[in-house]
Design a protein around this motif. Structure first.
Motif, PDB file in Angstrom:
ATOM      1  N   PRO A 194      40.487  43.869  26.010  1.00 49.54           N
ATOM      2  CA  PRO A 194      40.638  42.488  25.570  1.00 49.54           C
ATOM      3  C   PRO A 194      41.534  42.364  24.333  1.00 49.54           C
ATOM      4  O   PRO A 194      41.634  43.298  23.544  1.00 49.54           O
ATOM      5  N   ALA A 247      39.743  37.734  22.058  1.00 48.85           N
ATOM      6  CA  ALA A 247      38.688  37.880  23.063  1.00 48.85           C
ATOM      7  C   ALA A 247      37.636  38.893  22.600  1.00 48.85           C
ATOM      8  O   ALA A 247      36.434  38.708  22.815  1.00 48.85           O
ATOM      9  N   GLY A 266      39.480  37.975  33.591  1.00 46.34           N
ATOM     10  CA  GLY A 266      39.520  36.653  32.974  1.00 46.34           C
ATOM     11  C   GLY A 266      39.050  35.567  33.924  1.00 46.34           C
ATOM     12  O   GLY A 266      38.735  34.457  33.502  1.00 46.34           O
ATOM     13  N   VAL A 310      32.660  34.662  30.595  1.00 47.72           N
ATOM     14  CA  VAL A 310      34.093  34.839  30.876  1.00 47.72           C
ATOM     15  C   VAL A 310      34.785  33.473  30.975  1.00 47.72           C
ATOM     16  O   VAL A 310      35.875  33.274  30.435  1.00 47.72           O
ATOM     17  N   LEU A 350      34.965  31.942  27.409  1.00 41.72           N
ATOM     18  CA  LEU A 350      36.034  32.542  26.605  1.00 41.72           C
ATOM     19  C   LEU A 350      37.390  31.981  27.030  1.00 41.72           C
ATOM     20  O   LEU A 350      38.237  31.660  26.188  1.00 41.72           O
ATOM     21  N   ARG A 399      40.601  32.075  24.764  1.00 36.20           N
ATOM     22  CA  ARG A 399      40.484  33.504  24.494  1.00 36.20           C
ATOM     23  C   ARG A 399      40.250  34.245  25.804  1.00 36.20           C
ATOM     24  O   ARG A 399      39.211  34.891  25.973  1.00 36.20           O
ATOM     25  N   TYR A 451      39.646  36.745  28.605  1.00 36.76           N
ATOM     26  CA  TYR A 451      39.123  38.101  28.413  1.00 36.76           C
ATOM     27  C   TYR A 451      39.496  38.996  29.589  1.00 36.76           C
ATOM     28  O   TYR A 451      39.172  38.696  30.739  1.00 36.76           O
ATOM     29  N   LEU A 484      33.557  43.853  29.947  1.00 35.62           N
ATOM     30  CA  LEU A 484      32.629  43.088  29.128  1.00 35.62           C
ATOM     31  C   LEU A 484      31.251  43.711  29.314  1.00 35.62           C
ATOM     32  O   LEU A 484      30.788  43.888  30.445  1.00 35.62           O
ATOM     33  N   ALA A 531      32.804  44.590  23.708  1.00 37.30           N
ATOM     34  CA  ALA A 531      34.120  44.328  24.296  1.00 37.30           C
ATOM     35  C   ALA A 531      34.717  45.569  24.946  1.00 37.30           C
ATOM     36  O   ALA A 531      35.932  45.716  24.986  1.00 37.30           O
TER      37      ALA A 531
END
Ligand code: AMP
Ligand code: GLY
Length: 421
Positions: free
Chosen positions: A92, A96, A201, A254, A257, A262, A264, A268, A286
């Motif tokens: 990320p 993120a 993402g 997700v 974010l 942001r 990602y 995660l 992260a």
């Protein structure tokens, strides 16, 4: 292709081990690596946080893919720096990665997007934090906002301990600027489980579940460590819970974010606790977990490099990720005294005597005069598979018994929660 792995612990050894199995990969480098990683990759003497030097190295060596293990370079913006240079990197961005870098941000995100977590308040003033603690009483949990090498969380069973934690974090600044703010949160009870998920993402693909063992002694006694062992799968994580976690935690995180600007990409990691009221988030990380990754990646059948490329190119939905049905167990062998002070430089014996099928991931090891010696708190992650957890536990300990070094310490009960079920 040429791959660079950033980091030098057990997690990074597992990454190197798995990446080396990809038919697409010709050469692997690891910065800084360790003595075990050196058997599968070329170790480069650059620290994991020296972003400028890593960028230079990747450019000069024409690295096709860089994979980042630890959180510190991620929250410092290593992905942004590589991307700005046109270099391909898995992980990320700085913005993120703040989901791990700031617990206050993570809590706010969870609140805004309805993700179940402990009730909390964030403070930038220690008197106000203390007043709140006196008001709500114990047990209560005090967390430094920023990164604190896994030591910034104090689970306080009484008010005095919690007040002292605020003093240490905010006034004495034992974690530096990471303690400019604290999160004070409700104490939750339940079994913990780690869920690592690939995401580009948009698409989120959870990996198999795992559970680590944070306390240093058997029966979860003694101080917290970086992790004394892990197993996968975690039986507490039923299909029903998995569906809930996907719908109510992973996907909203997700999507949230992304909505916050942001987006990602990477892994995660949701640290969950399964309470009477259902799963709740203790923390997001992260990155891959350590030692969970050792137990998870030995179960991954698919090509990790292909998955990582799909994440980077935002086409994760096209990839099918396959897992081995066997269970995996990783027993960490540590230096006596860890997580307190310990001695290093002891020769490690028996590394080549472990039964076939076990993998010994190195964490804190170094080579000295042609011999592999201890060089860190967590030294090895001895990992084995089996048709079920009980057999995997037996296989892992059979390998542990072959290995020795002075003052070696390891837990004898890795996997006990799964075995009790
Ligand atoms: P964290 O780094 O936030 O995962 O916290 C480290 C460890 O502290 C967790 O793995 C839990 O064992 C414990 N912990 C964190 N938050 C809570 C909470 N709200 N209630 C109980 N235990 C917690
Ligand atoms: N095993 C805990 C972590 O990686 O943060």
């Amino acid at each position: 292709m040429k791959v660079l792995v950033v980091g030098g612990g057990g997690r990074e050894h597992a990454l190197v081990w798995k990446i080396a199995q990809s038919p697409r990969v010709e050469e692997i480098y690891c910065a800084p690596g360790n003595a075990g990683i050196a058997r599968q990759a070329t170790c480069v003497n650059i620290g994991a946080e020296d972003i400028d030097a890593l960028v230079r190295f990747a450019r000069e060596e024409k690295i096709d893919l860089t994979v980042v293990g630890p959180e510190a370079p991620l929250t410092a913006g290593i992905v942004d720096a590589f991307t700005a240079e046109g270099l391909t990197i898995f992980g990320p961005t700085k913005k993120a990665a703040e989901i791990e870098g700031s617990k206050a941000f993570a809590k706010q995100l969870m609140e805004k997007y309805g993700i179940p977590t402990a009730r909390y308040r964030t403070f930038a003033n220690s008197d106000e934090a203390k007043e709140y603690i006196r008001e709500i009483g114990a047990p209560v949990v005090v967390k430094a906002d920023g990164l604190a090498a896994g030591k910034g969380v104090i689970v306080a069973q009484d008010v005095d301990t919690a007040l002292q934690a605020v003093t240490d974090i905010m006034e004495n600044k034992v974690f530096g600027d990471a303690g400019n703010r604290v999160v004070v949160e409700e104490y939750l009870e339940g079994e913990e489980v780690s869920i690592l998920a690939f995401t580009d993402g948009r698409t989120v693909v959870p990996m198999v579940s795992s559970q680590d063992h944070k306390r240093v002694f058997d029966g979860d006694q003694g101080p917290n460590t970086g992790g004394m062992g892990a197993y996968s799968p975690a039986p507490v994580y039923t299909d029903e819970i998995a569906r809930y976690v996907y719908d109510r935690i992973l996907l909203p995180a997700v999507q949230g974010l992304a909505a916050e600007g942001r987006p990602y990409k990477g892994v995660l990691y949701a640290g969950l606790i399964i309470t009477q009221d259902g799963p709740k988030v203790l923390e997001f990380n992260a990155r891959f977990g350590d030692p969970e990754t050792q137990a998870v990646l030995v179960r991954l059948e698919s090509d990790l490099v292909e998955i990582m490329e799909a994440v980077i190119e935002e086409r994760l939905h096209q990839v099918e990720i396959k897992w081995r049905p066997e269970a995996a167990v990783c027993v960490v062998m540590a230096s006596g005294g860890y997580p307190g002070s310990y001695r290093k430089g002891f020769p490690i014996f028996g590394l080549d005597d472990v039964p076939e099928g076990t993998v010994v991931f190195h964490a804190g090891t170094a080579e000295k005069d042609g011999q592999i010696v201890t060089a860190g708190g967590r030294v090895l992650g001895v990992t084995a598979l089996g048709p079920d957890i009980a057999t995997a536990v037996r296989n892992a300990y059979a390998a542990v018994e072959k290995i020795s070094f002075q003052d070696a310490h390891y837990r004898r009960d890795i996997g006990y929660r799964a075995l009790r079920r």
